[in-house]
Enzyme design. Structure first.
Site, PDB file in Angstrom:
ATOM      1  N   TYR B 555      52.537  48.354  69.819  1.00  0.00           N
ATOM      2  CA  TYR B 555      53.494  48.058  70.889  1.00  0.00           C
ATOM      3  C   TYR B 555      52.736  47.459  72.081  1.00  0.00           C
ATOM      4  O   TYR B 555      51.519  47.291  72.036  1.00  0.00           O
ATOM      5  CB  TYR B 555      54.270  49.329  71.279  1.00  0.00           C
ATOM      6  CG  TYR B 555      55.153  49.855  70.165  1.00  0.00           C
ATOM      7  CD1 TYR B 555      56.066  49.017  69.522  1.00  0.00           C
ATOM      8  CD2 TYR B 555      55.068  51.178  69.737  1.00  0.00           C
ATOM      9  CE1 TYR B 555      56.870  49.491  68.494  1.00  0.00           C
ATOM     10  CE2 TYR B 555      55.871  51.662  68.714  1.00  0.00           C
ATOM     11  CZ  TYR B 555      56.767  50.814  68.093  1.00  0.00           C
ATOM     12  OH  TYR B 555      57.560  51.275  67.071  1.00  0.00           O
ATOM     13  N   ARG B 603      50.480  58.505  73.339  1.00  0.00           N
ATOM     14  CA  ARG B 603      50.527  58.323  71.892  1.00  0.00           C
ATOM     15  C   ARG B 603      49.601  57.158  71.597  1.00  0.00           C
ATOM     16  O   ARG B 603      49.758  56.070  72.152  1.00  0.00           O
ATOM     17  CB  ARG B 603      51.965  57.998  71.490  1.00  0.00           C
ATOM     18  CG  ARG B 603      52.199  57.778  70.015  1.00  0.00           C
ATOM     19  CD  ARG B 603      53.714  57.655  69.786  1.00  0.00           C
ATOM     20  NE  ARG B 603      54.055  57.565  68.380  1.00  0.00           N
ATOM     21  CZ  ARG B 603      54.288  56.410  67.751  1.00  0.00           C
ATOM     22  NH1 ARG B 603      54.194  55.262  68.397  1.00  0.00           N
ATOM     23  NH2 ARG B 603      54.614  56.410  66.475  1.00  0.00           N
TER      24      ARG B 603
END
Lengths: 266, 704
Positions: B555, B603
């Site tokens: 991402y 994360r």
């Protein structure tokens, strides 16, 4: 668990009438699907041609490639063929793709063996984007499982005893979870059978898998040749969480369809 | 049948015995290049299960073997000045020399022809044999001769090791861990008769070199080890039998036969000595091959049957051995673990013993572990003798107290989807990706956290809290993985028309058909920093207890970290410090808005699992930098998905080992998923300190 039967598209001695009669009988039988294998450099019937023929003489049974070697083919043409099959057959089509195992198929097709994984990913992305037939992918590597989870509806295993299937199925589910797909993947298994002439079946498997060296003997030894073996195998696959098990013929004898139907009914 | 067996180790001799028993008409010769009384190594270990198999296969040798056995059911762990004992393990061992003598005698009795001092190489005449058995060990000449046909892979595994004996008679399988200025050394030792014990010393190669062992001769190295383990040896000596430092060789073969030559035992496969299975596997091979000849008259069919039976068993043993070898290679990093947790981590290292298995073997040790873990989570409170098992122990992390270690993520995007998970018993519910802006969505189904979304999230969170659970928001920006079709049909399937422009660190598309992203400009970055901060403020307002900033799986923030997706030539690309710059800036902005008393997590993909990508060393550097920046108190350990064509390594618990390493080598609490599906797995992971929190994948989430 559903149980499908293979069409004898790679077994020696299959002619047109036998092939079509096989499809008709399976359509009337307890089988959920008719499945075909893919091999370019081997005496065999091209899988999408085979399924299209089967579609013409059947009305109920599912039609699946388990698998078709995607990278050998032009993606747009493959998509066109599959979509055409879908048009003829209605919503009965499952397209399983994988990279295959033989270099000579790639050589014959004039396709570079390197980069086949990335090429399959491109094909799956394209097929997924444009079409609505069920899509499966095979292969046991992490990359193959990720590809399956990323673009398809489920996993098609290459065949083997239930324990081998269970082990790869867990990996497939891990990939599915890793990619954040909701639900679970469809899990397809495969096994070989010869309920009439076991020796002929074994000889075919040794020949078909000769390129794997010593592994061919192991595949031949796994051929299901008795009712009990078939039943144990089916039970094992149920326990391993398989959704659809395809039993592939190793002898092109029309009675094999009825023999298998009888075993499954018993 | 005429059988030529090459190699008179336990596998070859045992096969001779079993074949001769099955059919006295077989003509069996066993050829060995060494004299009958030569042997390397000291004692060999068997488990209770192996003994059962030996009894069934041949009663007379079983009786003799068990007569001379050393038996014990305890594992001692000497660590940080303490000795931890674990019972219920049921091992036995025998001097290798003694085992061979028993098997040789039995061969004579059954008419198996033993020929010693016969040098056999692959071109030698092994007689007119129907079957040639290569039982000639890890350096098998036959395997090397047919390496290509057999698909042989031989590679060193684990640290350096040396196999000593000692006249110290132990009463338990004993692990010793000794720290030195050069690193940690460990000993695997066990008694095998009433006078002697095996004493294997092992350490990482770097430690071995730093300690100068690469320069020492045999006597000097014995003296070094005697000094280092003086306390454990209690005045006893180390005995050498050509004991030199070795690399363990991991052997595997795609197929175990070529023509009528079949591999047996170490010639076919090895499993790292730290699971003590080599002799067991070899003798099981012999049993299996002999039985195959009872079922089949045809040599080829019997060999195939043998392979089909043994290969899956051996693969599982090798997997366990690989995990065990990897554990010992890195055990030096576990020095921060409390002794009881260190012991549990050690006992569960290979995946063959779980919390539930150990409960059956040694209920007291498991109770101590559960009690210790429970106490550690309740600082100030008196320890409880009776405590819940690890996954149900509470946890305090980042100012947050969680009822247990179980984390669940909903499949749906709605705030209300968190509620059933809270009700199901999870201590923490974690949302799926929530995008900071509409452009940051993966697909149209991906939720955002705009002002008008705060109220629905709040309502959901009230219900989560009412169930006693806490909620964490996974907040991020999809970057170049944005504008895709909904996840029910696939991931990263381009949306095509109807999509929106996507951005990333560099203008490199994610996967096939993915749109080419625009590389972020300085202005974009400023705008996104503000958007991250504003979203964090709304998350706090909505009532989330934790915020997890998504820097994983390719991402937007992750795209800066990996050299595969970051090709920038400005201050935000190139060196690791530069690649970290934007993620750290965002973290800084988020931390400003996020309340200090709530949990802030990241994360993170700690490896790209892709060629030329981020490896674990750099991944851990990133984790350290994020933690050092302050405020991050939990790392959600992920791996891969940086690029579409990676090489992930899937299996049950595929992220556990990475989490273990982050937790010990970075020194931060971790959350891990990676397809953990059973409560027992969660107990084992948390109990062993491989993670603090586990994201569970229930096989059938519908079961209430």
């Amino acid at each position: 668990m559903r149980v499908g039967i293979g069409l004898p598209n790679t077994t020696p001695g299959t002619d047109g009438p036998l092939f079509l009669e096989w499809a008709r009988r399976a359509d009337g039988g307890p089988f959920s699907s008719l499945a075909v294998l893919d091999r370019l450099v081997y005496d065999s019937i091209e899988p999408l041609t085979a399924l299209t023929a089967a579609a013409a003489v059947t009305s109920r049974v599912g039609l699946a490639t388990t698998i078709v070697i995607g990278p050998l083919r032009n993606t747009a043409l493959l998509a066109k063929q599959a979509a055409s099959l879908q048009t003829i057959a209605g919503r009965r089509v499952t397209l399983g793709l994988s990279v295959g195992a033989r270099h000579d198929d790639y050589r014959a097709a004039g396709v570079d063996h390197r980069g086949r994984g990335a090429r399959l990913s491109e094909q799956l992305a394209q097929l997924r984007g444009d079409h609505d037939f069920q899509l499966l992918a095979g292969g046991a590597s992490g990359a193959a499982l990720a590809r399956m989870a990323r673009y398809t509806d489920g996993y098609v295993h290459g065949g083997g005893p239930p324990r081998a299937f269970a082990s790869v199925a867990a990996k497939a589910q891990a990939a599915w979870s890793d990619l954040g797909r909701p639900g679970r993947p469809q899990l397809w298994g495969q096994g070989y059978f010869a309920l009439g002439d076991a020796a002929r079946g074994a000889a075919y498997l040794r020949d078909y898998y000769a390129f794997t060296g010593g592994f061919a003997d192991k595949i031949a030894a796994g051929n299901l040749t008795t009712a009990r073996e078939v039943k144990d195998f089916v039970r094992g696959y149920v326990a391993a969480g398989c959704d659809e098990l395809v039993l592939l013929p190793t002898v092109a004898d029309i009675d094999e369809v009825d023999r298998l139907a009888e075993v499954l009914a018993g | 049948m005429k059988v030529s067996v090459v190699g008179a180790g336990p596998a070859g001799l045992y096969l001779g015995i079993l074949l001769a028993k099955a059919d006295p008409a077989h003509e069996i010769r066993v050829m060995e290049r060494n004299p009958p009384d030569a042997t390397f190594g000291w004692g060999v270990v068997f488990s209770e299960e192996t003994l059962g198999a030996l009894r069934d296969a041949d009663q007379p040798t079983y009786m003799e073997i068990t007569d001379t056995f050393a038996r014990w059911d305890t594992v001692d762990i000497r660590y940080r000045g303490q000795i931890l004992r674990s019972g219920g393990h049921s091992f036995s061992a025998i001097a290798r020399k003694q085992l061979l003598l028993i098997l040789q005698r039995r061969c004579h009795e059954l008419g198996v022809k033993l020929e010693f001092g016969v040098e056999v190489d692959a071109s030698s005449d092994v007689g007119p044999a129907d079957l040639v058995v290569a039982a000639d060990g890890v350096n098998s000449v036959f395997r090397r001769r047919w390496a290509e046909e057999l698909g042989s892979v031989v590679e060193p595994q684990g640290g350096k090791y040396v196999w000593f004996g000692t006249d110290l008679v132990l009463d338990a399988f004993t692990f010793v861990f000794r720290d030195t200025e050069h690193g940690l050394f460990q000993v695997h030792s066990y008694p095998f008769d009433e006078r002697t014990s095996t004493f294997i010393v092992e350490c990482p190669e770097a430690t071995w070199r730093q300690a100068g062992l690469d320069q020492m001769d045999e006597q000097e190295s014995i003296a070094f080890c005697e000094r280092l383990f003086a306390e454990d040896l209690a005045g006893h000596r180390l005995l050498s039998n050509r004991s030199v430092w070795l690399d363990f060789l991991r052997v595997s073969n795609r197929t175990w036969h070529h023509g009528n030559v079949v591999l047996l035992g170490d010639a076919a496969h090895t499993a790292h000595f730290s699971i003590g299975s080599g002799t067991k596997l070899a003798m099981e091979d012999a049993t299996s091959l002999a039985n195959a000849f009872v079922r089949h008259r045809d040599v080829e069919a019997a060999i195939v049957d043998y392979e089909l039976e043994r290969q899956p068993v051996v693969e599982r043993a090798q997997q366990a051995a690989d995990d065990s070898a990897a554990y010992f290679e890195r055990v030096g990093h576990h020095a921060q673990l409390a002794p009881i947790q260190f012991a549990f981590n050690l006992l569960t290292r290979s995946g063959r013993i779980s919390h539930a298995n150990l409960q059956l073997r040694d209920a007291e040790l498991v109770r101590s572990l559960d009690s210790w873990l429970d106490g550690a989570a309740r600082p100030g409170a008196p320890p409880r003798a009776l405590a819940p098992p690890p996954a149900f122990a509470p946890l305090s992390v980042g100012g947050l107290t969680l009822a247990n270690r179980i984390v669940r993520t909903p499949q749906g995007p709605e705030p209300s989807s968190l509620v059933p998970l809270a009700r199901s018993g999870a201590g923490l519910v974690l949302t799926g990706l929530v995008a900071i802006t509409p452009e940051g969505r993966t697909s149209v189904e991906c939720p955002t956290l705009d002002d008008d979304h705060v109220a629905p999230w709040s309502a959901g969170l009230d219900q989560v809290h009412a169930e006693g659970a806490r909620a964490m928001l996974r907040m991020g920006h999809a970057g170049r993985r944005g504008a895709t079709a909904p996840a029910d049909r696939g991931i990263d399937v381009p949306l095509g028309p109807g999509g929106w422009p996507v951005v990333s660190a560099s203008a490199v598309p994610y996967g096939p058909g993915s749109p080419r992203p625009r590389a972020l400009t300085q202005e974009d970055m400023a705008r996104l920093r503000a958007a991250f901060a504003a979203a964090a403020a709304r998350a706090a307002q909505a009532g989330f207890d934790g915020l997890e900033l998504d820097m994983a799986h390719g991402y937007l923030l992750a795209s800066f970290l990996s050299p595969l997706s970051n090709r920038r030539e400005d201050d935000y690309g190139g060196s690791l410090a530069n690649r970290l710059r934007f993620p750290l800036e965002v973290l800084d902005e988020v931390r400003r808005e996020w309340p200090d008393d709530r949990l802030l997590a990241v994360r993170l993909s700690v490896t790209d699992w892709a060629r030329h990508g981020l490896g674990v060393d750099e991944g851990f550097e990133i984790a350290r930098a994020l933690v050092a920046a302050g405020g991050v108190e939990l790392v959600h350990v992920e791996a891969g998905q940086t690029v579409a064509e990676g090489q992930p390594e899937y299996r049950r618990g595929f992220l556990t080992a990475l989490s273990d390493r982050v937790r010990s080598e970075v020194g931060v609490a971790t959350l891990v998923g990676g397809y953990l599906t059973t409560v027992d797995e969660l107990h084992t992971v948390v109990g062993a300190g491989r993670a603090d929190l586990c994201l569970v994948d229930l096989a059938d989430p519908e079961v209430a």
